[in-house]
Design a protein around this motif. Structure first.
Motif, PDB file in Angstrom:
ATOM      1  N   SER A 197       0.813  -1.222   0.000  1.00 52.43           N
ATOM      2  CA  SER A 197       0.000   0.000   0.000  1.00 52.43           C
ATOM      3  C   SER A 197       0.844   1.268   0.000  1.00 52.43           C
ATOM      4  N   GLN A 200      -8.472   2.655   0.849  1.00 54.89           N
ATOM      5  CA  GLN A 200      -8.583   1.414   1.606  1.00 54.89           C
ATOM      6  C   GLN A 200      -9.142   1.721   2.989  1.00 54.89           C
ATOM      7  N   LYS A 239     -11.597  -1.863  -0.699  1.00 53.65           N
ATOM      8  CA  LYS A 239     -10.299  -1.421  -1.207  1.00 53.65           C
ATOM      9  C   LYS A 239     -10.457  -1.112  -2.690  1.00 53.65           C
TER      10      LYS A 239
END
Length: 681
Positions: A39, A473, A478
């Motif tokens: 991420s 997210q 997400k």
């Protein structure tokens, strides 16, 4: 090709374990050569976990990649199957196994069928130019297959057998262990199939019977907490029937592929701030095939023998919250093959630098470059710059810029190949003119394409890639979106240059002055619960040649009405784009687990919109008046049931609704029903 099964490790077949793995923020190493959370990366990346591979029931790399957003698997001239990323051909995607490259691009594409997924921990995908770390083969991106590594004292394994349509059999074995300082994994896979047939000709099949074996041992030894030795080996062997009809005679023989690779890496932690890796990699890919005539006499022989030797040293310096990574290496590559006059040698040296900079907690900047010195082309600098800004705990913005470079390889310059069974010919740019003259004298040439000239030199390619995206997210949802743009100067691609009297085409390689691809990619996953999730992916993409657009604007491009046979001038809206590119691809995936009865259900549907393979109205471009391959859907379904965590039964069907297009799509053989039984210990 027909897929084979992949054995899995015992502790990873439990539904509960798989769910836990999916909730973690996955570690990613390919984009930066250092461990980073997925991420936090500023580059367009994605990851495929082993738990999803297991639930899907897929067994070869081409199968799992074909289900990913923004990736299309396409067959090439030589029968292999490669990947297309962001509209760029498979020759520009680098395929790695545990960080080292596979070789053997005999027809420009590295065949994904060679790679079984049975011992994969995860697959990391980086989209966009990655030459700043990986060199000239990474213009479109990098796919890194990372195998399993034991992390604690254990001994486990599994064996399985899979039976599928086309009399396909697979036997797999897996071991994983760790005892104090010594640990390792061992994976083996045997696959055999009768192939499948789309042809009306009874003697020849679309895919002939074949069998292959893969053996992959990998060992680890911890001299201390700061020093670890890794030794990995890979062996692959494939044998396939080879048949052809030549001058009305049935010829048959064999095709053999032998591949091995050895990787040795020493991981050294000098202290808390400095880590080094010393790596030596050597690999050999050898392919041989022959044809005998009906009397048993040798009619044709061919061979391909490629070697790669590569030592490399990498060091990472931790500077407060930042990291500086440097690397230096040497490539020595040789190639001998039937369709070249001489043995070819490539020698290159390179070094790269990358700085992972975090000026504030919300901002990450990744900057770096690679410098290549090659004995066949001028030195090249490949820079990149990327940034990730975290607007809030749930939302981040990311952007990246990268430059790539690829010189023409010897295949594109000196290739001289004719498929004896089908009859098409592929010629390197430097030999094409003389060979066409020879075909003409021999009476093998029906016509040449007007306006084709071989007077200039084939030039190196260069690429500029730009990405702009966002990640959201929070809770069960997400989402990520990424807009991309690629500008490729002097792209080397194949074009038809002539037609032979047997009706087959003659191809050669050309620089297309400037190609651009652009589009947008969207992915979303929603977890209704820990046992049920749905994901959706979509890509819109346009790929065109700027020289064609300019010619249309100048009124130089025409098409013929198929009914009236009258010619008319094309407009820019009539131009569809590059061949074998779809504007729309999409997928939807459903994963459902029932812990009480230890059952997993996986359903994936893949969509590809229409695309054109050939110019059918003789104006050398793909316009809306050409013939197109129609859009299609593929649905894959699998169901897995575990019994006391020791035995797993899996059944399913790939291409559930039996889609086929024998004339235009040779790598989709129809419905394939399978059943697999696995025993874990």
């Amino acid at each position: 090709m027909i897929s084979c099964s992949g054995a899995v490790f015992a502790q990873e077949t439990k539904p509960v374990d798989s769910t836990k793995i999916e909730t973690l923020d996955e570690v990613f190493v390919t984009a930066t050569r250092t461990e980073r959370q997925l991420s936090s990366l500023p580059l367009p990346t994605s990851i495929i976990l082993s738990s999803d591979i297991i639930k899907a029931g897929v067994t070869k790399l081409n199968e799992i990649l074909s289900e990913q957003t923004g990736i299309i698997t396409v067959p090439d001239f030589g029968g292999g199957e490669g990947v297309q990323i962001q509209g760029m051909d498979s020759a520009y995607t680098l395929i790695l196994v545990d960080g080292v490259p596979l070789i053997g691009r005999s027809a420009g594409t590295l065949d994904l069928y060679r790679i079984s997924v049975g011992n994969i921990d995860r697959i990391e995908i980086v989209k966009g130019a990655s030459s700043a770390l990986y060199g000239s083969e990474a213009l479109a991106g990098v796919i890194n297959i990372i195998t399993k590594r034991p992390k604690y004292d254990m001994f486990a394994g599994g064996i399985s057998e899979r039976f599928a349509t086309f009399n396909t059999h697979d036997v797999n074995g897996n071991l994983i262990w760790k005892k104090k300082k010594f640990s390792g994994t061992f994976f083996t896979n045997y696959h055999s199939t009768d192939g499948y047939d789309f042809n009306d000709q009874p003697f020849i099949q679309t895919v002939e019977p074949n069998h292959d074996i893969t053996v992959q041992p990998r060992f680890y030894y911890d001299f201390s907490d700061k020093l670890t030795l890794i030794a990995g080996l890979r062996f692959y062997k494939n044998e396939q029937d080879y048949k052809a009809i030549i001058e009305d005679e049935n010829c048959e023989g064999k095709s053999d592929v032998d591949e091995w690779g050895a990787q040795f890496r020493l991981e050294h932690k000098w202290n808390s701030k400095i880590e080094s890796e010393y790596e030596f990699y050597s690999t050999n890919y050898k392919a041989e095939e022959f044809l005998n005539n009906p009397e048993g006499q040798r009619f044709d022989d061919s061979f391909y023998n490629q070697w790669l030797f590569r030592p490399e040293i990498r060091t990472t310096f931790s500077i407060n919250k930042d990291k500086l990574t440097t690397g230096v290496g040497v490539n020595h590559e040789t190639l001998e093959r039937t369709y070249f006059d001489n043995r070819i040698t490539f020698d290159s040296q390179y070094f790269y630098v990358q700085y992972d900079y975090n000026p504030i907690d919300k901002l990450n900047i990744l900057a770096g470059f690679r410098y290549d010195i090659h004995n066949q082309f001028q030195s090249q600098l490949s820079p990149k710059l990327a940034m990730n800004y975290k607007i809030s705990p749930s939302i981040s913005l990311k952007t990246s810029f990268g430059y790539g470079f690829k010189a023409p390889d010897f295949r594109q310059l000196y290739f001289d190949f004719t498929n004896s069974s089908v009859g098409y010919t592929v010629l390197g740019y430097n030999v094409a003119e003389n060979r066409l003259d020879t075909f003409e004298v021999q009476g093998q040439l029906l016509s040449r394409v007007e306006g084709i000239s071989f007077s200039d030199h084939l030039k190196p390619e260069s690429s500029v890639n730009f990405n702009l995206g966002s990640l959201y997210q929070k809770g069960k949802l997400k989402m990520d979106v990424n807009a991309f743009y690629n500008s490729i100067t002097n792209l080397i691609d194949t074009r038809v240059v002539a037609q032979k009297t047997n009706g087959q085409n003659v191809f050669s390689y050309f620089n297309i002055n400037e190609i651009f691809t652009y589009g947008i990619e969207y992915n979303a996953t929603y977890k209704f619960s820990s046992d049920f999730r749905v994901s959706f992916g979509y890509q819109y993409m346009v790929a065109k040649d700027k020289s064609v657009i300019k010619a249309i604007e100048n009124g130089e491009v025409f098409a013929r009405d198929p009914i009236t046979l009258e010619s008319f001038q094309l407009t820019k809206s009539d131009y569809f784009g590059l061949f074998n590119r779809s504007k729309h691809i999409a997928n939807i995936k459903l994963y459902y687990s029932i812990p009480k009865i230890k059952t997993d259900v996986s359903l994936r549907v893949i969509y590809r919109s229409k695309f054109g393979l050939f110019d059918t109205n003789s104006n050398q471009i793909l316009d809306i008046y050409d013939d197109f391959v129609n859009e299609y859907y593929i649905a894959n379904l699998s169901l897995s049931k575990s019994f006391k965590d020791k035995i797993t039964l899996q059944v399913g069907a790939n291409n559930l609704f039996d889609f086929t297009n024998p004339r235009e799509i040779s790598n989709i053989p129809g419905r394939q029903v399978f059943g697999k039984l696995q025993f874990n210990f």
